[in-house]
Design an enzyme around this catalytic site. Structure first.
Site, PDB file in Angstrom:
ATOM      1  N   LYS A  78       0.818  -1.221   0.000  1.00  0.00           N
ATOM      2  CA  LYS A  78       0.000   0.000   0.000  1.00  0.00           C
ATOM      3  C   LYS A  78       0.854   1.275   0.000  1.00  0.00           C
ATOM      4  CE  LYS A  78      -4.113  -1.984   2.165  1.00  0.00           C
ATOM      5  NZ  LYS A  78      -5.218  -1.801   3.104  1.00  0.00           N
ATOM      6  N   ASP A 114     -10.230   2.552   2.007  1.00  0.00           N
ATOM      7  CA  ASP A 114     -10.391   1.835   3.287  1.00  0.00           C
ATOM      8  C   ASP A 114     -11.155   2.679   4.317  1.00  0.00           C
ATOM      9  OD1 ASP A 114      -9.146  -0.609   2.709  1.00  0.00           O
ATOM     10  OD2 ASP A 114      -7.158   0.152   3.214  1.00  0.00           O
TER      11      ASP A 114
HETATM   12  P1  NAP Z   1      -0.707  -2.804  10.918  1.00  0.00           P
HETATM   13  O1  NAP Z   1      -0.408  -1.554  10.157  1.00  0.00           O
HETATM   14  O2  NAP Z   1       0.298  -3.900  10.939  1.00  0.00           O
HETATM   15  O3  NAP Z   1      -1.051  -2.374  12.437  1.00  0.00           O
HETATM   16  C1  NAP Z   1      -1.305  -3.335  13.410  1.00  0.00           C
HETATM   17  C2  NAP Z   1      -1.794  -2.670  14.695  1.00  0.00           C
HETATM   18  O4  NAP Z   1      -2.114  -3.706  15.623  1.00  0.00           O
HETATM   19  C3  NAP Z   1      -0.758  -1.785  15.370  1.00  0.00           C
HETATM   20  O5  NAP Z   1      -1.417  -0.746  16.050  1.00  0.00           O
HETATM   21  C4  NAP Z   1      -0.113  -2.779  16.362  1.00  0.00           C
HETATM   22  O6  NAP Z   1       0.501  -2.164  17.467  1.00  0.00           O
HETATM   23  C5  NAP Z   1      -1.328  -3.548  16.819  1.00  0.00           C
HETATM   24  N1  NAP Z   1      -1.020  -4.849  17.367  1.00  0.00           N
HETATM   25  C6  NAP Z   1      -0.643  -5.958  16.681  1.00  0.00           C
HETATM   26  N2  NAP Z   1      -0.470  -6.996  17.541  1.00  0.00           N
HETATM   27  C7  NAP Z   1      -0.758  -6.530  18.777  1.00  0.00           C
HETATM   28  C8  NAP Z   1      -0.772  -7.109  20.077  1.00  0.00           C
HETATM   29  N3  NAP Z   1      -0.452  -8.398  20.257  1.00  0.00           N
HETATM   30  N4  NAP Z   1      -1.131  -6.338  21.131  1.00  0.00           N
HETATM   31  C9  NAP Z   1      -1.479  -5.034  20.941  1.00  0.00           C
HETATM   32  N5  NAP Z   1      -1.467  -4.432  19.752  1.00  0.00           N
HETATM   33  C10 NAP Z   1      -1.124  -5.158  18.667  1.00  0.00           C
HETATM   34  O7  NAP Z   1      -2.055  -3.477  10.384  1.00  0.00           O
HETATM   35  P2  NAP Z   1      -3.341  -2.765   9.734  1.00  0.00           P
HETATM   36  O8  NAP Z   1      -3.221  -2.827   8.259  1.00  0.00           O
HETATM   37  O9  NAP Z   1      -3.526  -1.451  10.413  1.00  0.00           O
HETATM   38  O10 NAP Z   1      -4.514  -3.790  10.132  1.00  0.00           O
HETATM   39  C11 NAP Z   1      -4.989  -3.867  11.465  1.00  0.00           C
HETATM   40  C12 NAP Z   1      -6.233  -4.756  11.553  1.00  0.00           C
HETATM   41  O11 NAP Z   1      -7.279  -4.201  10.749  1.00  0.00           O
HETATM   42  C13 NAP Z   1      -6.025  -6.193  11.049  1.00  0.00           C
HETATM   43  O12 NAP Z   1      -6.712  -7.055  11.909  1.00  0.00           O
HETATM   44  C14 NAP Z   1      -6.671  -6.187   9.687  1.00  0.00           C
HETATM   45  O13 NAP Z   1      -7.199  -7.449   9.337  1.00  0.00           O
HETATM   46  C15 NAP Z   1      -7.820  -5.195   9.904  1.00  0.00           C
HETATM   47  N6  NAP Z   1      -8.228  -4.569   8.632  1.00  0.00           N
HETATM   48  C16 NAP Z   1      -9.510  -4.813   8.209  1.00  0.00           C
HETATM   49  C17 NAP Z   1      -9.941  -4.265   7.018  1.00  0.00           C
HETATM   50  C18 NAP Z   1     -11.353  -4.519   6.556  1.00  0.00           C
HETATM   51  O14 NAP Z   1     -11.628  -4.305   5.363  1.00  0.00           O
HETATM   52  N7  NAP Z   1     -12.248  -4.910   7.432  1.00  0.00           N
HETATM   53  C19 NAP Z   1      -9.077  -3.452   6.244  1.00  0.00           C
HETATM   54  C20 NAP Z   1      -7.779  -3.212   6.719  1.00  0.00           C
HETATM   55  C21 NAP Z   1      -7.362  -3.786   7.927  1.00  0.00           C
HETATM   56  P3  NAP Z   1       2.075  -1.710  17.408  1.00  0.00           P
HETATM   57  O15 NAP Z   1       2.104  -0.420  16.655  1.00  0.00           O
HETATM   58  O16 NAP Z   1       2.465  -1.579  18.810  1.00  0.00           O
HETATM   59  O17 NAP Z   1       2.813  -2.815  16.688  1.00  0.00           O
END
Ligand code: NAP
Length: 289
Positions: A78, A114
């Site tokens: 992205k 998104d």
């Molecule tokens: P990302 O950029 O990798 O960010 C992940 C986030 O989760 C960060 O804030 C991270 O904290 C936190 N995190 C991960 N593991 C953790 C843990 N064990 N304890 C506490 N915090 C934790 O990922 P993203 O793209 O933002 O996606 C995040 C979520 O949104 C995913 O579950 C994804 O499937 C979902 N999503 C859904 C859609 C949809 O269409 N419904 C679209 C996009 C994303 P740190 O910064 O501390 O690492």
């Protein structure tokens, strides 16, 4: 000729679309988008391309050369896709990520659907008026940035962000400070923020399959009647949402965000309204099957 699974009649006029990512074979976008083309009678076909880092520029050249009309972009491309596009829409530029490309006669334009997809889903499924609301966003990754950008245009009264790594939450709050009343808090202050919130949104991957027993917060912190929202859609109802429901909250899962980010992409590519109900039906059947 009929392509198995897609059900389209492919001919010399078929328009090509697709999604790139690494990994990509788990993606539900092809079944959702091919259903949308069938439903609207558009002679298009949508495929999943496994593009690894280092091949993004080659892919963009291929899109121009082959006249692929539209592409969705998922993890991990992205951000790196932005450097090979001809123009970035203002919203995608502010978010700092592109998830949708429109090929306009060889000119590649990047959008981010998104955040707007999430807000459309939240308003339709859980809370139609976001103006004046107090919102807590848990997590500060890529998805949090997109939804914050879209939430701000709804004029909430206050936004609190908290994240495991507090510095990412602080950075995100600073990026939007001139547009909304926003603060970053440590996990210690999260409970108090949730107790006052009208909407609490989990944007972390905590609770996602296969770690379905995990939850980002204690549901006892939530105000009964508040909205608990989770970006995760696998499972459809996370532990966070199950516990929030027992607490008397209204719940909102991540499926609608996925459907509407795709619906907006479809609308950018075709200029036609997306058949969102049919798209949802197909994805839901695939998740439950
Ligand atoms: P990302 O950029 O990798 O960010 C992940 C986030 O989760 C960060 O804030 C991270 O904290 C936190 N995190 C991960 N593991 C953790 C843990 N064990 N304890 C506490 N915090 C934790 O990922 P993203 O793209 O933002 O996606 C995040 C979520 O949104 C995913 O579950 C994804 O499937 C979902 N999503 C859904 C859609 C949809 O269409 N419904 C679209 C996009 C994303 P740190 O910064 O501390 O690492």
């Amino acid at each position: 000729m009929t392509i198995s699974g897609a059900g389209h009649h492919i001919d010399s006029n078929t328009i090509l679309f697709g999604v790139i990512g690494d990994p990509i074979r788990h993606s539900k976008s092809p079944i959702m988008m091919n259903r949308a083309f069938r439903e609207t009678g558009i002679n298009g076909v949508y495929a999943a391309f496994h593009i690894t880092s280092g091949h993004v520029a080659d892919f963009a050249a291929g899109v121009r050369a082959m006249g692929i009309r539209g592409v969705n972009v998922t993890i991990p491309h992205k951000l790196d896709i932005m450097s090979v596009l001809d123009h970035i829409d203002a919203g995608a530029a502010a978010i700092g990520a592109v998830n949708t490309i429109v090929n306009d006669n060889g000119r590649l334009i990047g959008y981010n659907t998104d955040g707007i997809g999430y807000v459309r889903s939240l308003k339709e499924e859980a809370e139609s008026h976001l103006a004046g609301k107090r919102i807590v966003v848990i997590g500060a990754g890529g998805a949090a940035r997109g939804i914050l950008y879209a939430l701000i245009s709804e004029k909430p009264a206050h936004i609190t962000i908290s994240n495991r790594s507090i510095e990412r939450a602080t950075e995100l709050a600073a990026a939007f400070r001139d547009k909304v009343d926003i603060e970053a808090v440590s996990n210690d202050s999260l409970q108090a923020a949730c107790q006052q919130a009208d909407i609490v949104i989990n944007t972390t991957s905590v609770g996602m399959f296969p770690n379905t027993d995990e939850t980002p917060i204690d549901a006892a912190w939530l105000k009964p009647g508040a909205v608990a929202s989770d970006l995760i859609y696998n499972p459809l109802k996370t532990k966070f949402l199950q516990q929030a429901e027992q607490r008397g909250c209204r719940i909102h899962g991540g499926l609608g965000m996925f459907i509407y980010q795709g619906a907006y992409a479809f609308e950018y590519w075709t200029g036609q309204p997306a058949p969102a109900a049919a798209m949802r039906e197909t994805v839901l059947a695939s998740l439950q099957g």
